[in-house]
Design an enzyme around this catalytic site. Structure first.
Site, PDB file in Angstrom:
ATOM      1  N   ARG A  36      35.287  40.810  52.900  1.00 57.10           N
ATOM      2  CA  ARG A  36      34.075  40.512  52.694  1.00 57.10           C
ATOM      3  C   ARG A  36      33.033  40.810  53.948  1.00 57.10           C
ATOM      4  O   ARG A  36      32.086  41.801  54.127  1.00 57.10           O
ATOM      5  CB  ARG A  36      33.622  39.374  52.703  1.00 57.10           C
ATOM      6  N   LYS A 197      43.434  29.523  30.523  1.00 60.25           N
ATOM      7  CA  LYS A 197      42.966  28.174  29.693  1.00 60.25           C
ATOM      8  C   LYS A 197      41.579  28.830  28.920  1.00 60.25           C
ATOM      9  O   LYS A 197      40.683  29.789  29.333  1.00 60.25           O
ATOM     10  CB  LYS A 197      42.162  26.744  30.325  1.00 60.25           C
ATOM     11  N   GLY A 354      39.290  36.712  40.970  1.00 60.56           N
ATOM     12  CA  GLY A 354      40.313  36.065  41.541  1.00 60.56           C
ATOM     13  C   GLY A 354      41.591  36.602  41.205  1.00 60.56           C
ATOM     14  O   GLY A 354      42.271  37.513  42.061  1.00 60.56           O
ATOM     15  N   GLY A 377      32.705  33.537  41.086  1.00 54.82           N
ATOM     16  CA  GLY A 377      31.865  32.958  40.574  1.00 54.82           C
ATOM     17  C   GLY A 377      30.527  32.943  39.606  1.00 54.82           C
ATOM     18  O   GLY A 377      29.939  33.377  38.269  1.00 54.82           O
TER      19      GLY A 377
END
Length: 396
Positions: A36, A197, A354, A377
Site C-alpha cells: 500500500r 457464501k 482479498g 470493501g
C-alpha cells in the site's frame, strides 16, 4: 465521470492535503508488507513535481476515537521514507497546534505525514468541525485512498466539500479501471464470482446479472446454486436456506439475457487437507459422504472458451478452495487463461477482493491483469452498483 485529477490542478507552492491508505501490517514496529505504501508513491512524486507540498493523511487500525500508541502512524515513517527515497516529517497530531506548526514550516520538496486521523472521534462521524480543522491546513485536497472511499468520513468525504479536490494517481487508476469494466465496457462482458457464501454477495449478483453477458459462479456459492437446482452436493459447503434466493437469481438472469455458468464437473474429496485423495465427477454425481472443493477440468475448458470470446472480464472470488492443492487448479487455470488473453490485447481484465488478489498472486498472474484492485470493501460496493461517498464528493 466529472472528477479532476492531479493534472487539472494548479499546485505550485500550495499545501496539498493528500488522503492515502497506508494501513499496512506491522509486527514489532516493522512494516511487513509495503504494497500500500508503494502504491501511493506516484501520487506523492507527481504532486512534488508540480511544486505542491504533500501533507499525507491516513488512518491506521481501529482506535475508535482514542489515542492508541500502538496504532500511531509514526511506525510507518521509515518504510514511507524508503519508498519515497526522501525524509518525511511526522506531525504528532492531524489537527491543531502540532499539525499547524509542522505544515507551516514546510518547504517545497518536503513531505509531511499527519498522525492517525482515527485518533479523533470526528473522523468516523464525518464531523464538520473536524473536517474543517483538517481543511485549514491546506489549499487543495487530493484523495488517493479508493480503498476508503466507501466510508463517509471526514478525511474522505467531509474535507472534499471544503477544498478544491482531485483524485490521486491510485484513485484515478481504480476509477478508470472500474469505469472500463462496468461503466461502459467492451462486450461481451463476463464476470467471475466465487467465494464461500451467496448471502454475502446477493447485491453483487443482483447488479451483475443486469449488466454482464455471462456470469461464472464458483466456490462454495456454486454449491448453493447446484443444491437449489435439486442436485445432491453431499457434505459440501452450501447455504441450503438460500435455495429460494438462488432460484430467483437464476430466473432473473434468464429474463435479462445473462447466461449463468455453474460447474458441469467438480473435484471432490472426503476431507479438506493438503494432498487429500480427490477425484473428478459430474456435478450431479457427488457422493453423499464427499464434498465439492473445486470446479473440474471440463468446467475449466468451458470457462476458457467463454473468456476466449469475451472483451471484458470482472473477477471477484476464487473458483474453489484455492488455499490448498489440488483444489486451486480451476482458479489457477482460469487465471492463466485470462492473463494470456490480456497479454495478447484481447481482454480487459479487472479483479479485486482479498481472496481474489491472493489467488491471482498464487497463480503468478496478478501483474498480467489489466488492473487488480486491493480495495476490498470499496471494490465490492462499486461492483454492487453503490455510490461511494469518497468518489461522489470528488464529483460534487
Amino acid at each position: 465521470m466529472s472528477w479532476k485529477t492531479i493534472d487539472d490542478m494548479e499546485m505550485d507552492g500550495k499545501v496539498v492535503l493528500t488522503r492515502v491508505d497506508i494501513n499496512v501490517p506491522v509486527e514489532n514496529g516493522q512494516v511487513t508488507d509495503t504494497t500500500r505504501i508503494d502504491r501511493i508513491v506516484p501520487t506523492v512524486k507527481d504532486i512534488l513535481a508540480k511544486g505542491g507540498m504533500p501533507v499525507l493523511m491516513a488512518h491506521f487500525g481501529r482506535p475508535k476515537g482514542q489515542v492508541v500508541p500502538d496504532m500511531s502512524l509514526k511506525q510507518v515513517v521509515p518504510a514511507l521514507e524508503a519508498a519515497l527515497g526522501q525524509s518525511v516529517t511526522f506531525a504528532e497530531s492531524c489537527i491543531g497546534g502540532p499539525a499547524k506548526t509542522v505544515v507551516a514550516a514546510m518547504k517545497p520538496g518536503e513531505v509531511v505525514l499527519l498522525e492517525n486521523t482515527r485518533f479523533h472521534a470526528g473522523e468516523e462521524k464525518n464531523d464538520h468541525v473536524f473536517a474543517a480543522s483538517l481543511a485549514a491546513l491546506g489549499s487543495i485536497y487530493c484523495n488517493d485512498a479508493f480503498s476508503a472511499a466507501h466510508r463517509a468520513h471526514a478525511s474522505t468525504e467531509g474535507i472534499a466539500r471544503l477544498l478544491p479536490s482531485c483524485a490521486g494517481r491510485l484513485m484515478q487508476a481504480e476509477l478508470e479501471a472500474l469505469q472500463a469494466a462496468l461503466g461502459d465496457p467492451k462486450r461481451p462482458l463476463v464476470a467471475v464470482v466465487g467465494g464461500a457464501k451467496v448471502s454475502t454477495k446477493l447485491e453483487l449478483l443482483g447488479n451483475l446479472i443486469e449488466k454482464v453477458n455471462t456470469l461464472i459462479i464458483g466456490g462454495g456459492m456454486a454449491n448453493t446454486f447446484l443444491a437449489a437446482k435439486g442436485i445432491d452436493v453431499g457434505k459440501s459447503l452450501a447455504e441450503h436456506d438460500m435455495a429460494g434466493t438462488a432460484k430467483e437469481i437464476l430466473d432473473k438472469a434468464s429474463g435479462s439475457g445473462c447466461t449463468i455458468l455453474l460447474p458441469s464437473d467438480v473435484v471432490i474429496a472426503r476431507e479438506f487437507k493438503a494432498g487429500a485423495d480427490s477425484e473428478v465427477v459430474a456435478a450431479d454425481s457427488c457422493p453423499s459422504d464427499a464434498m465439492i472443493l473445486d470446479a473440474g477440468p471440463a468446467t475449466v475448458v468451458e470457462i476458457g472458451e467463454i473468456l476466449q470470446e469475451a472483451s471484458t472480464l470482472i473477477w471477484n472470488g476464487p473458483l474453489g478452495a484455492f488455499e490448498i492443492a489440488p483444489f486451486d487448479a480451476a482458479t489457477v487455470a482460469a487465471a492463466m487463461k485470462a492473463a494470456e488473453l490480456t497479454d495478447d490485447g484481447k481482454l480487459i481484465s479487472v479483479a479485486g477482493g482479498g481472496d481474489t488478489v491472493a489467488a491471482l498472486n498464487k497463480a503468478g498472474v496478478a501483474e498480467r491483469f489489466t488492473y487488480v484492485s486491493t480495495a476490498g470493501g470499496a471494490f465490492l460496493e462499486w461492483m454492487e452498483g453503490k455510490t461511494l461517498p469518497g468518489v461522489a464528493a470528488l464529483e460534487g
